[in-house]
Scaffold this motif. Structure first.
Motif, short mmCIF file in Angstrom:
data_model
loop_
_atom_site.label_atom_id
_atom_site.label_comp_id
_atom_site.label_asym_id
_atom_site.label_seq_id
_atom_site.Cartn_x
_atom_site.Cartn_y
_atom_site.Cartn_z
N GLY A 214 18.05 0.98 4.27
CA GLY A 214 17.83 1.83 3.11
C GLY A 214 16.94 3.03 3.44
N TYR A 215 17.23 4.16 2.80
CA TYR A 215 16.41 5.36 2.99
C TYR A 215 15.04 5.15 2.36
N LEU A 216 14.03 5.75 2.96
CA LEU A 216 12.66 5.62 2.45
C LEU A 216 12.38 6.66 1.38
N ALA A 217 11.54 6.29 0.43
CA ALA A 217 11.07 7.20 -0.61
C ALA A 217 9.61 6.85 -0.89
N VAL A 218 8.74 7.83 -0.79
CA VAL A 218 7.33 7.61 -1.07
C VAL A 218 7.13 7.75 -2.57
N GLN A 219 6.43 6.78 -3.15
CA GLN A 219 6.15 6.79 -4.58
C GLN A 219 4.71 6.37 -4.81
N VAL A 220 4.16 6.83 -5.93
CA VAL A 220 2.85 6.35 -6.37
C VAL A 220 3.12 5.16 -7.27
N ARG A 221 2.47 4.03 -6.97
CA ARG A 221 2.65 2.82 -7.75
C ARG A 221 1.28 2.28 -8.11
N CYS A 222 1.16 1.73 -9.29
CA CYS A 222 -0.12 1.14 -9.71
C CYS A 222 -0.21 -0.30 -9.21
N GLU A 223 -1.36 -0.92 -9.44
CA GLU A 223 -1.57 -2.29 -8.97
C GLU A 223 -0.62 -3.30 -9.62
N HIS A 224 0.03 -2.91 -10.73
CA HIS A 224 1.00 -3.78 -11.40
C HIS A 224 2.43 -3.45 -10.98
N ASP A 225 2.57 -2.64 -9.94
CA ASP A 225 3.84 -2.26 -9.33
C ASP A 225 4.71 -1.36 -10.20
N HIS A 226 4.07 -0.59 -11.10
CA HIS A 226 4.81 0.41 -11.88
C HIS A 226 4.88 1.70 -11.09
N HIS A 227 6.02 2.36 -11.11
CA HIS A 227 6.13 3.72 -10.58
C HIS A 227 5.36 4.63 -11.54
N VAL A 228 4.46 5.49 -10.99
CA VAL A 228 3.62 6.34 -11.82
C VAL A 228 3.93 7.81 -11.51
N PRO A 229 4.61 8.52 -12.42
CA PRO A 229 4.84 9.95 -12.21
C PRO A 229 3.53 10.72 -12.32
N ALA A 230 3.49 11.91 -11.74
CA ALA A 230 2.27 12.71 -11.69
C ALA A 230 1.67 12.95 -13.07
N ASN A 231 2.50 13.15 -14.08
CA ASN A 231 1.96 13.44 -15.41
C ASN A 231 1.38 12.20 -16.09
N GLU A 232 1.47 11.03 -15.46
CA GLU A 232 0.88 9.82 -16.02
C GLU A 232 -0.35 9.36 -15.24
N ILE A 233 -0.80 10.17 -14.29
CA ILE A 233 -1.99 9.82 -13.51
C ILE A 233 -3.24 10.22 -14.28
N GLU A 234 -4.14 9.28 -14.43
CA GLU A 234 -5.41 9.54 -15.11
C GLU A 234 -6.52 9.58 -14.06
N THR A 235 -7.35 10.59 -14.12
CA THR A 235 -8.47 10.75 -13.19
C THR A 235 -9.76 10.46 -13.93
N THR A 236 -10.51 9.49 -13.46
CA THR A 236 -11.79 9.13 -14.08
C THR A 236 -12.87 9.04 -13.01
N PRO A 237 -14.12 9.20 -13.39
CA PRO A 237 -15.21 9.08 -12.40
C PRO A 237 -15.22 7.71 -11.75
#
Length: 161
Positions: free
Chosen positions: A128-151
């Motif tokens: 299978g071809y590789l694809a880099v994704q951002v995933r949370c600790e619960h294994d959800h794919h997280v698009p950039a507009n759903e990333i929360e930045t906190t201290p």
């Protein structure tokens, strides 16, 4: 995202992990050396031939990667030649694979040759071809507009001088 009243706008950025990482691997030749290691290069002459990087820069970048534990050296000797060192990737270096593959994936989408990407990356076991994704600790794919930045624990407010 930060707002005008957001303390993130007044943060001290001197302890930023991105900036610290770029101090080590944020230079073109360094990333290209890592690319070549993952493609199978291990000797100074391999890097020199493939990259055509000036020798002094190549030596400096390799030294820095070893100094930071991203590459290690190990001796080898070809029949009839003196002992030399080759460069091998360390576990710390392999942890950079997602970042470099992310750059490759972006480049393949926006900067590839009109004929298409120069190489493809696949999972050796299934093909299978590789694809880099951002995933949370619960294994959800997280698009950039759903990333929360906190201290985080190292967060600091700028000190006015």
């Amino acid at each position: 995202m930060a707002t005008d009243a957001d303390p993130l706008l007044d943060r001290d950025t001197t302890n930023c992990s991105i900036a610290r990482t770029l101090e080590v691997v944020g230079e073109k030749w360094t990333l290209l050396i890592l690319r070549e290691v993952w493609y199978g290069a291990s000797r100074f002459s391999d890097f020199e031939r493939t990259l055509r990087c000036p020798r002094n820069l190549l030596a400096e970048r390799l030294r820095k990667l070893v100094e930071h534990g991203i590459l290690a050296t190990e001796p080898y000797q070809e029949t009839g030649s003196r002992s030399r060192h080759r460069y091998v990737i360390t576990p710390k270096g392999n942890d950079l694979v997602p970042a470099v593959l992310g750059l490759l994936q972006w480049g393949d989408r926006y900067r590839a040759d009109p004929a298409g990407p120069a190489i493809t990356t696949r999972h050796r076991k299934c093909g299978g071809y590789l694809a880099v994704q951002v995933r949370c600790e619960h294994d959800h794919h997280v698009p950039a507009n759903e990333i929360e930045t906190t201290p985080g624990p190292g967060f600091r407010i700028k000190q006015d001088h």
